[in-house]
Design a protein around this motif. Sequence first.
Motif, PDB file in Angstrom:
ATOM      1  N   MET A   1       0.828  -1.177   0.000  1.00 31.01           N
ATOM      2  CA  MET A   1       0.000   0.000   0.000  1.00 31.01           C
ATOM      3  C   MET A   1       0.877   1.247   0.000  1.00 31.01           C
ATOM      4  SD  MET A   1      -1.541  -0.253   3.851  1.00 31.01           S
ATOM      5  CE  MET A   1      -0.859  -1.747   4.528  1.00 31.01           C
ATOM      6  N   LYS A   2       0.465   2.222  -0.805  1.00 30.68           N
ATOM      7  CA  LYS A   2       1.239   3.453  -0.940  1.00 30.68           C
ATOM      8  C   LYS A   2       0.559   4.587  -0.170  1.00 30.68           C
ATOM      9  CE  LYS A   2       3.275   2.500  -5.422  1.00 30.68           C
ATOM     10  NZ  LYS A   2       3.515   3.005  -6.770  1.00 30.68           N
ATOM     11  N   HIS A   3       1.388   5.411   0.450  1.00 28.86           N
ATOM     12  CA  HIS A   3       0.899   6.558   1.200  1.00 28.86           C
ATOM     13  C   HIS A   3       1.759   7.762   0.845  1.00 28.86           C
ATOM     14  CE1 HIS A   3      -1.670   3.978   3.633  1.00 28.86           C
ATOM     15  NE2 HIS A   3      -0.652   3.128   3.621  1.00 28.86           N
ATOM     16  N   LYS A   4       1.134   8.959   0.837  1.00 34.57           N
ATOM     17  CA  LYS A   4       1.831  10.190   0.464  1.00 34.57           C
ATOM     18  C   LYS A   4       2.196  10.996   1.698  1.00 34.57           C
ATOM     19  CE  LYS A   4      -0.537  10.569  -3.942  1.00 34.57           C
ATOM     20  NZ  LYS A   4      -1.432  11.387  -4.769  1.00 34.57           N
ATOM     21  N   TYR A   5       3.418  11.529   1.663  1.00 33.95           N
ATOM     22  CA  TYR A   5       3.934  12.318   2.777  1.00 33.95           C
ATOM     23  C   TYR A   5       4.705  13.520   2.253  1.00 33.95           C
ATOM     24  CZ  TYR A   5       2.940   8.059   5.360  1.00 33.95           C
ATOM     25  OH  TYR A   5       2.309   6.980   5.894  1.00 33.95           O
TER      26      TYR A   5
ATOM     27  N   ILE B   1       6.444   9.321  -1.591  1.00 34.22           N
ATOM     28  CA  ILE B   1       5.485   8.223  -1.663  1.00 34.22           C
ATOM     29  C   ILE B   1       6.171   7.003  -1.055  1.00 34.22           C
ATOM     30  CG2 ILE B   1       4.113   6.722  -3.159  1.00 34.22           C
ATOM     31  CD1 ILE B   1       4.090   9.079  -5.184  1.00 34.22           C
ATOM     32  N   ILE B   2       5.570   6.446  -0.019  1.00 30.64           N
ATOM     33  CA  ILE B   2       6.158   5.306   0.681  1.00 30.64           C
ATOM     34  C   ILE B   2       5.259   4.088   0.501  1.00 30.64           C
ATOM     35  CG2 ILE B   2       6.932   4.380   2.898  1.00 30.64           C
ATOM     36  CD1 ILE B   2       7.468   7.254   3.790  1.00 30.64           C
ATOM     37  N   SER B   3       5.850   3.010  -0.007  1.00 28.68           N
ATOM     38  CA  SER B   3       5.142   1.730  -0.122  1.00 28.68           C
ATOM     39  C   SER B   3       5.481   0.891   1.101  1.00 28.68           C
ATOM     40  CB  SER B   3       5.580   0.992  -1.387  1.00 28.68           C
ATOM     41  OG  SER B   3       5.288   1.756  -2.529  1.00 28.68           O
TER      42      SER B   3
ATOM     43  N   ILE C   1       8.827  -0.999   5.424  1.00 32.86           N
ATOM     44  CA  ILE C   1       8.873  -0.125   4.246  1.00 32.86           C
ATOM     45  C   ILE C   1       9.518  -0.868   3.090  1.00 32.86           C
ATOM     46  CG2 ILE C   1       9.812   2.014   3.298  1.00 32.86           C
ATOM     47  CD1 ILE C   1       9.531   3.217   6.099  1.00 32.86           C
ATOM     48  N   GLU C   2       8.746  -0.997   2.022  1.00 31.69           N
ATOM     49  CA  GLU C   2       9.236  -1.680   0.829  1.00 31.69           C
ATOM     50  C   GLU C   2      10.005  -0.733  -0.087  1.00 31.69           C
ATOM     51  OE1 GLU C   2       5.496  -3.050  -0.650  1.00 31.69           O
ATOM     52  OE2 GLU C   2       5.449  -4.766   0.702  1.00 31.69           O
ATOM     53  N   LYS C   3       9.489   0.505  -0.238  1.00 33.62           N
ATOM     54  CA  LYS C   3      10.120   1.458  -1.145  1.00 33.62           C
ATOM     55  C   LYS C   3       9.727   2.872  -0.747  1.00 33.62           C
ATOM     56  CE  LYS C   3      10.523   2.563  -6.048  1.00 33.62           C
ATOM     57  NZ  LYS C   3      10.061   2.252  -7.405  1.00 33.62           N
TER      58      LYS C   3
ATOM     59  N   LYS D   1       2.882  -2.884   5.888  1.00 27.43           N
ATOM     60  CA  LYS D   1       1.899  -2.600   6.944  1.00 27.43           C
ATOM     61  C   LYS D   1       1.962  -1.114   7.222  1.00 27.43           C
ATOM     62  CE  LYS D   1       4.197  -2.873  11.360  1.00 27.43           C
ATOM     63  NZ  LYS D   1       3.738  -2.664  12.682  1.00 27.43           N
ATOM     64  N   LYS D   2       0.800  -0.527   7.481  1.00 31.25           N
ATOM     65  CA  LYS D   2       0.711   0.923   7.674  1.00 31.25           C
ATOM     66  C   LYS D   2       1.434   1.352   8.938  1.00 31.25           C
ATOM     67  CE  LYS D   2      -1.477   5.052   7.056  1.00 31.25           C
ATOM     68  NZ  LYS D   2      -0.553   6.099   7.241  1.00 31.25           N
ATOM     69  N   LEU D   3       2.372   2.264   8.775  1.00 33.43           N
ATOM     70  CA  LEU D   3       3.075   2.842   9.915  1.00 33.43           C
ATOM     71  C   LEU D   3       2.462   4.199  10.227  1.00 33.43           C
ATOM     72  CD1 LEU D   3       6.762   2.097   8.855  1.00 33.43           C
ATOM     73  CD2 LEU D   3       5.396   0.845  10.510  1.00 33.43           C
TER      74      LEU D   3
END
Length: 71
Positions: free
Chosen positions: A1-5, A43-45, A29-31, A48-50
């Motif tokens: 899952m990707k999240h924007k920061y 963008i962090i893939s 963190i995968e990427k 599991k959601k941190l």
Amino acid sequence: MKHKYQINGISCGGCVTRVRKTLEAHPAIEKAEIFLSPKGKTIISMNKKLTVEELQGQLNKLDGYTITEII
């Protein structure tokens, strides 16, 4: 899952490399994709959601960077 920061403190390619390596050292963190334009967009893939606090804890291994989530 990707999240924007947004990571504040990014000013050059060297910052991008240091921050990316530090974030990707976390097992969840995968990427991490960090951009200079717009400066600090990230963008962090993750597998599991941190929380932002957990990400900031990882970034605290370096000086001068803060992270916030972009909603």
